[in-house]
Structure formats: structure tokens, C-alpha cells
Scaffold this motif. Structure first.
Motif, short mmCIF file in Angstrom:
data_model
loop_
_atom_site.label_atom_id
_atom_site.label_comp_id
_atom_site.label_asym_id
_atom_site.label_seq_id
_atom_site.Cartn_x
_atom_site.Cartn_y
_atom_site.Cartn_z
N GLN A 154 0.83 -1.21 0.00
CA GLN A 154 0.00 0.00 0.00
C GLN A 154 0.87 1.26 0.00
O GLN A 154 0.61 2.21 -0.74
N GLU A 155 1.93 1.27 0.80
CA GLU A 155 2.82 2.42 0.86
C GLU A 155 3.55 2.62 -0.47
O GLU A 155 3.72 3.75 -0.94
N GLU A 158 1.09 4.07 -3.03
CA GLU A 158 0.88 5.51 -2.81
C GLU A 158 2.09 6.32 -3.28
O GLU A 158 1.93 7.37 -3.90
N GLY A 161 2.10 6.16 -7.08
CA GLY A 161 0.88 6.61 -7.74
C GLY A 161 0.23 5.53 -8.59
O GLY A 161 -0.33 5.82 -9.66
N GLU A 164 -2.42 -1.08 -5.69
CA GLU A 164 -1.72 -2.16 -5.00
C GLU A 164 -1.56 -3.37 -5.91
O GLU A 164 -0.55 -4.05 -5.87
#
Length: 184
Positions: A154-155, A158, A161, A164
């Protein structure tokens, strides 16, 4: 906007005090990254986690006008810098020990799941990751963030951009590429 994001922006504009505050506030996370990096390298660098964090900070501070949009981008870049510190130490030691000559080795293809690595394995992984970056830069970023930086899918999604699911597919592709690269 979070305090870290504001500090990162100020540091990117040359505010040395803001840069020092970023490191102060993220020191625990930098230590975690360093511990993970040291665990993966199997102690072959003769550095401890504090020395690795400090050496990485010196290199980060020396990166002129490097701007980070948020905490994750900064930590991903810090993970890359720590990887480079370890690679530089291993190369220097290898050059001293071997007189600069490197014997050719066949490496295990399951490198991503392995624990501590030898000097030769670390250098081969680094070279394979550089090859991957030349072909598919985003795949190399996913490997750096996940394997070297310890970031979650998830990180990573993010920070890059993307979704997942894209990170999961990129991880699978990168593992396959590295596996093939390390066979020969």
C-alpha cells in the motif's frame, strides 16, 4: 499537509534546519531501515545501524536540491542510499581483499527470499537491480522500496501513484527478472 511534508519541502528549498528536523523526527524509521538493511547484508559491512544511518544522512544532506513530496518518498530514497552505502563498503572491502579482481559466481535464483548475503551475492543483486532499472525503472523502484526499504504494498502504491495490484504484478515481474538475471 503534515509537519514532515512541510519540513521536507523547506529542506528541499535549502533550509538546513528543516532537514535536520526531518532526520530527527524520522530517526526511528531510519534506524528500522538500517536494521533491515544490515540483517539482509548479514553483517558483511562492518557497519552498525547507527553508522549506516549517519553515513546515509551525510549522503542525503549532500544531495543538492533534492526535494521529497512526502515521508514515504523520503524513506524510499533513504533506503536506496543505505543500499548504496552497503554496496560501496562491500566493493571497497572486496577490492582490498581480492586486489580488485572478482571471480565469477553462480548465484541462487531465490535471492529475494534469502536471508543474509555474502559480499559476492550483494554485488550481484546490485548489478541485477541496475539492469532491471535500465529496462523497467518502476520494477526496480518496487524492489528497492519493498526489499530494501521494507515498505508495504500500500505504501509503495501511494508513493508510485499506482494501485496495490499493480505493485503486486510489478513485484512478481521483478522477481522473475532478477531470478533469470542471477542464473547466469
Amino acid at each position: 499537509m503534515s509537519d514532515i511534508t512541510q519540513l521536507l519541502q523547506a529542506a528541499g528549498q535549502g533550509d538546513r534546519q528543516a532537514a535536520d528536523q526531518v532526520v530527527s523526527q524520522l530517526y526511528g524509521e531510519l534506524q528500522r531501515l538500517a536494521r533491515q538493511r544490515m540483517r539482509l547484508s548479514g553483517g558483511v559491512t562492518l557497519l552498525d545501524t547507527t553508522a549506516l544511518v549517519h553515513e546515509a544522512w551525510l549522503r542525503l544532506a549532500g544531495a543538492q536540491a533534492k526535494s521529497f513530496p512526502d515521508r514515504r518518498h523520503f524513506l524510499a530514497y533513504a533506503a536506496r542510499v543505505m543500499r548504496n552505502v552497503v554496496i560501496d563498503v562491500v566493493r571497497a572491502r572486496h577490492a582490498e581483499r581480492r586486489g580488485g579482481d572478482q571471480a565469477e559466481l553462480t548465484l541462487n535464483t531465490a535471492v529475494i527470499e534469502l536471508g543474509p548475503q555474502s559480499d559476492e551475492n550483494i554485488l550481484r543483486i546490485h548489478e541485477a537491480l541496475d539492469e532491471l532499472a535500465d529496462v523497467e525503472p518502476r520494477l526496480a523502484q518496487v524492489v528497492e522500496m519493498r526489499y530494501f526499504g521494507g515498505l508495504l504494498e500500500q505504501e509503495i502504491a501511494e508513493a508510485l501513484g499506482v494501485t496495490e495490484r499493480t505493485v503486486q504484478r510489478d513485484w512478481q515481474k521483478a522477481r522473475l527478472f532478477l531470478s533469470i538475471s542471477l542464473k547466469g
